[in-house]
Design an enzyme around this catalytic site. Sequence first.
Site, short mmCIF file in Angstrom:
data_model
loop_
_atom_site.label_atom_id
_atom_site.label_comp_id
_atom_site.label_asym_id
_atom_site.label_seq_id
_atom_site.Cartn_x
_atom_site.Cartn_y
_atom_site.Cartn_z
N ALA A 80 0.85 -1.20 0.00
CA ALA A 80 0.00 0.00 0.00
C ALA A 80 0.88 1.25 0.00
O ALA A 80 2.09 1.17 -0.22
CB ALA A 80 -0.93 -0.03 1.20
N ALA A 83 3.12 1.20 3.53
CA ALA A 83 3.77 -0.02 4.02
C ALA A 83 3.42 -1.21 3.14
O ALA A 83 2.60 -1.10 2.22
CB ALA A 83 3.32 -0.29 5.46
N GLN A 84 4.07 -2.34 3.44
CA GLN A 84 3.70 -3.60 2.79
C GLN A 84 3.69 -4.70 3.84
O GLN A 84 4.34 -4.58 4.89
CB GLN A 84 4.65 -3.93 1.64
CG GLN A 84 6.11 -4.09 2.01
CD GLN A 84 6.99 -4.08 0.76
OE1 GLN A 84 6.92 -3.17 -0.07
NE2 GLN A 84 7.85 -5.10 0.63
N VAL A 85 2.93 -5.76 3.57
CA VAL A 85 2.70 -6.82 4.56
C VAL A 85 3.30 -8.13 4.07
O VAL A 85 3.05 -8.55 2.93
CB VAL A 85 1.19 -7.00 4.84
CG1 VAL A 85 0.96 -8.13 5.84
CG2 VAL A 85 0.59 -5.70 5.36
N ASP A 231 -11.14 3.32 6.53
CA ASP A 231 -10.47 2.84 5.32
C ASP A 231 -10.96 1.44 4.94
O ASP A 231 -10.14 0.52 4.75
CB ASP A 231 -8.96 2.83 5.54
CG ASP A 231 -8.18 3.00 4.23
OD1 ASP A 231 -8.83 3.29 3.20
OD2 ASP A 231 -6.96 2.82 4.23
#
Length: 443
Positions: A80, A83-85, A231
């Site tokens: 996103a 950040a990233q997961v 969101d």
Amino acid sequence: YSERLRDLCCANRGTFIKVGQHLGALDYLLPPEYTSTLKVLHSRAPQSSMQEIQQVIREDLGKELSEIFVSFEECPQGAASLAQVHKAVLHDGRTVAVKVQHPKVQKQSSKDILVIEVLIRAVHWLFPDFAFMWLLEEAKKNMPLELDFLNEGKNAEKVAKMLSHFPFLKVPKIYWDLSTKRILTMEFAEGGQVNDKEYIQKHGINVNELSENLGKMYSEMIFLHGFVHCDPHPGNVLVQKCPRSGKTDVILLDHGLYQVLQADFRLEYCRLWQALINGDMKEMEQSSRRLGTGDLYPLFACVLTARSWTAVNTGITSAPITHSEDVEIRTNAAQYLPQISDLLNRIPRQMLLLLKTNDLLRGIESTLETRASSSSFINMSRCCVRALARHKRSKCRSRLKRLQLFISEQVTLWKLNLFQMAVWLRSSVLGQWICALLHTTNS
């Protein structure tokens, strides 16, 4: 132009992607070619390299990746704006999701906002009717909160406790010993995105039940608690069929952006929605004016409900949504863009994120083909009744008066339950059979 705007957001990353995501949610304001193009920024934003991710973990947790995790998937589950997961497994065998902030976002965000401010002021100077300073104000206020993952973890725990009476709602557990301002480690949650129709059909998930449960959650957040997850795009709302109970779970992710509603605003918003649901035009106008809309209250009602003024007058619970009405709304949105811009500058700042939340939820309902169902209005009305009754009781000193208010509230809720039962019966096979039988008897 829409693709160039998307590419500009991707090239500059961070705050620009966040603004692009916000614009992608403004279905009531921007042409569909812009919103559909910008919506990809919700889940397919540019990724950080594995070396950058390792560096953030090393700096914040003081350990190498291998010291914390048995395995750590290099390909992120999603990327996103901020950040990233990644999916990972701890040494004790627990599977976790590790949300890692893009390394340059913190330093870059303040510069990005300054650039955006210059651009917005330039556009306003060239086109005085287009005043989007509210977008800048929201970015300035929300960005520091979204960049603090410890704040996100606290929000997750708060909403999990607040809505713990909903057995279908799952909020991943936070692992605080492996979390910092830039890293959030949480329980890994399996599931399909709420708009993935193929996944929903494959797992036999009831879309009406799913849509109703989303409505229950958000009605309580908005009208009763004034603490709203802002969101709910499809990447942040997962669904899963529970193997034990066979019921559908809703998994709510990404708790960085919440709107805290002031009590006076929340109660006025309750009155406004009750007026819209009941078709009370006089109360709707008064509530809208109290929220600062002035003479633009008809436009406000249309933006809020995503319905035409004709449908609002007829009653949004009784007038079905048609394709021609959707076309009319989009056409009018383009024609009334300066007035909409003026309206968004007039209304309380708290309303802006609620409008965004409304649009995202409406988009989910549209995909599931459950938009404007009677159950969603009944759940909203039920929460409005409870919120207003609770407020009246808190202001009342007389025990007898409080008892009267309680009885009045219960009677109203009982009527809503009867109405909901009648709606269900009318749409069920049994109800249709009874209606046919009565029709035959009368003939």
